[in-house]
Design an enzyme around this catalytic site. Structure first.
Site, PDB file in Angstrom:
ATOM      1  N   GLU A 189      25.609 -70.907 -66.285  1.00  0.00           N
ATOM      2  CA  GLU A 189      26.384 -70.544 -65.097  1.00  0.00           C
ATOM      3  C   GLU A 189      26.106 -69.086 -64.712  1.00  0.00           C
ATOM      4  O   GLU A 189      25.522 -68.320 -65.485  1.00  0.00           O
ATOM      5  CB  GLU A 189      27.871 -70.734 -65.366  1.00  0.00           C
ATOM      6  CG  GLU A 189      28.384 -69.852 -66.488  1.00  0.00           C
ATOM      7  CD  GLU A 189      29.880 -69.644 -66.435  1.00  0.00           C
ATOM      8  OE1 GLU A 189      30.316 -69.012 -65.457  1.00  0.00           O
ATOM      9  OE2 GLU A 189      30.590 -70.088 -67.357  1.00  0.00           O
ATOM     10  N   VAL A 209      31.802 -73.322 -64.037  1.00  0.00           N
ATOM     11  CA  VAL A 209      31.399 -74.486 -64.831  1.00  0.00           C
ATOM     12  C   VAL A 209      31.245 -75.703 -63.925  1.00  0.00           C
ATOM     13  O   VAL A 209      30.238 -76.413 -63.966  1.00  0.00           O
ATOM     14  CB  VAL A 209      32.419 -74.762 -65.958  1.00  0.00           C
ATOM     15  CG1 VAL A 209      32.146 -76.111 -66.616  1.00  0.00           C
ATOM     16  CG2 VAL A 209      32.372 -73.651 -66.993  1.00  0.00           C
ATOM     17  N   LYS A 213      39.251 -71.493 -72.425  1.00  0.00           N
ATOM     18  CA  LYS A 213      39.652 -70.076 -72.389  1.00  0.00           C
ATOM     19  C   LYS A 213      41.071 -69.921 -72.948  1.00  0.00           C
ATOM     20  O   LYS A 213      41.978 -70.662 -72.589  1.00  0.00           O
ATOM     21  CB  LYS A 213      39.580 -69.548 -70.950  1.00  0.00           C
ATOM     22  CG  LYS A 213      38.168 -69.479 -70.397  1.00  0.00           C
ATOM     23  CD  LYS A 213      38.159 -68.844 -69.018  1.00  0.00           C
ATOM     24  CE  LYS A 213      36.753 -68.706 -68.468  1.00  0.00           C
ATOM     25  NZ  LYS A 213      36.184 -69.947 -67.935  1.00  0.00           N
TER      26      LYS A 213
END
Length: 667
Positions: free
Chosen positions: A37, A120, A173
């Site tokens: 990414e 993503v 995350k």
């Protein structure tokens, strides 16, 4: 895997995506590739750490013999495989707005010509369109804290459920609600595994989150096996890799995140701006330790992902037998010795009137001949008679007409032809007393079964072909697939338009730009011209001539046709190197683009005046003779001469393809 670089991108138009040469070659040669990414460059890390980390990840991937494909957007164009200069533009250019690009953002970012870092989900969209199977990132998005009320759920999760791709990350995350994220992933059918962590699901900065995964794999081979078994589904694999070294305690991260969330609420920060704000704030509070952890886990994920990708492609080379078309490295032998003809087969009933044709209800004297026809069949028949080892892909019924067609092609490979319960296509052709075709009536519905799936099942034949010939009976989707596949395999495609009703098929999209030869008659050329009215014409200098000098009358005929054809020829010639316009009893017009960017248009008069027995098949024999010359590597003029002589023989025969062509490549 079959990759279309011209116009098969389902999410992007053909003029908005650039694939780097290294990535193209890897796709073409079925080498392992890892997508990366670029949101980590634009919104994840500060400059210069962002660019340095991206380049270091690529270096790690390359060191394991895998090709990195960093994906981003520059000036409204999707880039797959970015240069250091492009990464610097995304990482430090303050002059142009840089957008965080998820699936929903592509239309705006591309239409406005903006720069963007793909998230993503945005990266998954592009990777899927190209057939890339691995994607390395830091951590994926998920359900935000209090997401049960706000419904703030990252698009990453839904995109993972749509793509049979393995995402290698350090989990979700830590700033998110990890428990609810795992529940959501289960709901949408994403396989979640941890890597060598005894089932503990990692929490980005730390090795444990307090949650378990259903499965834990301990080696690249086991991980590759997960993706291997996902190829028959539409959902992907999330592989959570623990950070190799914890630099910060979970309690400290949780406290920093909670404080950052409170600041978000106070400052009114919402949507896709929340994550970069929290990451920046956590980095500030931890005095850069969180950023060091982020960089560490990104590099580790690149290393682990590379090993898994290599193992996966190694498995594919020996074990894969599934339906993932062209993905398995097979035993294709590129001998390039068997030309393929894909097109129609039908039985022609040729009715020739023996007196003036007056369609006023009276009985007219005439002769009826039955012959095997169809442009594809005629081309395969003639090329087989010339002595070429032809593979013919067509469809016939299991009826008398189907048996008749198969028996007419004893010198052609017909084992790949499809037999169907539908009636074999037929055509009633009405000829005037002079032998000119007046009208045709027929049922060609059988040809609808020349599908993309049929071609995929016979893809070995395409691999072995030095040239593929298509006729206009083939459907648009099939035609597009064949052209684009051949482009990627550097196989020239010859298109014979067949009839004014189907001549424009490849020109309804950008597929025509992948053709190498076309041979329309003057009416079919006009149909193509009508479709391309909006296409810009390149003003090439045009040189006109008559082959062999010719008489004044011949030059007048050729000049008139050339002048009327210049516009469409100059539109076509930018992409199609050879345009042969058949002119019936006036010969043919050959247009080619020269090395000095001029266009040569040559009129070739017919071989000699004659009274034809039948014109049926003459054009097909002309094309077959020309193609035969091409396959033999002969000069252009000699190829045309072979074609004209073959057409002359066809004109003097009741059969569309006269047996006298047999084993006489030069006739």
């Amino acid at each position: 895997m079959y990759i279309n670089f011209r116009c098969m991108y389902r999410c992007f138009s053909s003029n908005s995506i650039d694939v780097a040469l290294e990535v193209r070659n890897a796709l073409k040669n079925r080498k392992p590739i890892i997508a990366l990414e670029s949101a980590v460059v634009t919104h994840g890390l500060p400059y210069p750490h962002n660019v340095d980390t991206a380049l270091e990840m690529e270096k790690i991937i390359k060191s394991n013999d895998v090709v990195p494909a960093t994906i981003g957007v520059i000036d409204g164009r999707v880039k797959v495989g970015m240069t250091p200069e492009q990464l610097n533009i995304l990482g430090m250019d303050p002059k142009k707005k840089t957008v965080k690009v998820s699936r929903r953002d592509f239309p705006y970012v591309l239409s406005q010509g903006l720069n963007g870092g793909t998230t993503v989900s945005g990266t998954l969209v592009v990777a899927k369109s190209l057939g890339i199977k691995f994607f390395v990132t830091g951590g994926i998005g998920g359900v935000h804290r209090d997401g049960q009320n706000s419904l703030d759920i990252s698009a990453d999760l839904l995109e993972l459920s749509r793509c049979a791709i393995m995402v290698i990350s350090a989990g979700v995350k830590s700033i998110l609600d990890i428990g609810r994220t795992l529940e959501y992933l289960e709901t949408v059918g994403v396989c979640v595994a941890s890597y060598n962590s005894k089932g503990e699901f990692p929490a980005f900065y730390t090795k444990e989150s307090g949650y378990k995964t259903v499965c834990d794999v301990t080696s690249p081979s086991e991980a590759a096996g997960l993706l291997e078994q996902c190829q028959n589904t539409d959902s992907g694999v999330l592989l959570a890799v623990p950070i190799p070294e914890e630099k910060i305690q979970k309690a400290d991260i949780d406290l920093a995140v909670e404080n950052a969330l409170q600041l978000c609420n106070k400052q009114g920060i919402t949507g896709k701006n929340v994550t970069p704000f929290i990451l920046s704030e956590v980095s500030r509070v931890t005095k850069g330790v969180s950023m060091e952890s982020n960089i560490l886990l990104l590099k580790n994920n690149a290393m682990v992902g590379s090993k898994i990708a290599m193992e996966y492609y190694s498995k594919m080379s020996t074990n894969y037998n599934g339906p993932w078309i062209l993905s398995q490295p097979t035993t294709h032998k590129k001998k390039k010795n068997s030309p393929v003809v894909i097109g129609g087969s039908n039985v022609d009933y040729v009715l020739q009137v023996k007196e003036d044709l007056k369609l006023d209800g009276r009985m007219l004297a005439g002769d009826l001949q039955r012959a095997c026809g169809g442009v594809g069949r005629n081309l395969a028949d003639a090329l087989g008679l010339f002595g070429h080892d032809i593979c013919f892909l067509s469809v016939v019924g299991t009826d008398f007409n189907g048996e008749l067609i198969l028996s007419s092609l004893g010198h052609v490979k017909t084992d790949k032809m499809l037999l169907t319960d539908k009636p074999t296509s037929w055509c009633m052709v009405l000829h005037s007393e002079e032998g000119d075709c007046v009208s045709c009536i027929g049922d060609m519905s059988c040809h609808q079964q020349i599908t993309v799936d049929m071609i995929k099942k016979n893809v070995d034949s395409l691999y072995q072909s030095p040239l593929v010939v298509l006729d206009g009976n083939v459907g648009e989707d099939t035609m597009r697939f064949v052209i684009e596949f051949c482009n990627e395999e550097n196989i020239p495609v010859y298109f014979e338009p067949t009839d004014i009703a189907v001549a424009a098929k490849p020109f309804n999209s950008d597929a025509w730009k992948g053709l190498s030869f076309i041979s329309p008659n003057i009416k079919e050329l006009q149909c193509i011209s009508d479709v391309l009215k909006g296409q810009e014409r390149v003003s090439y200098p045009v040189r006109v001539s008559v082959n062999g000098g010719g008489g004044d009358g011949e030059f007048d005929v050729g000049r008139d046709i050339m002048n009327s054809s210049k516009d469409v020829v100059c539109k076509l010639i930018s992409h199609i190197p050879v345009i042969m316009v058949t002119l019936g009893d006036k010969g043919l017009l050959m247009a080619t683009k020269q090395s000095d960017d001029t266009v040569s248009m040559v009129h070739f008069p017919p071989a000699k005046p004659m009274s034809p027995v039948s014109v049926s098949g003459a054009g097909d024999c002309l094309c077959a003779g020309y193609i035969s010359g091409i396959l033999q590597g002969k000069p252009q003029e000699e190829c045309v001469a072979i074609g004209l002589r073959a057409a002359t023989r066809a004109l003097m025969s009741h059969l569309p393809v006269p047996p006298s062509l047999i084993h006489n490549k030069n006739i």
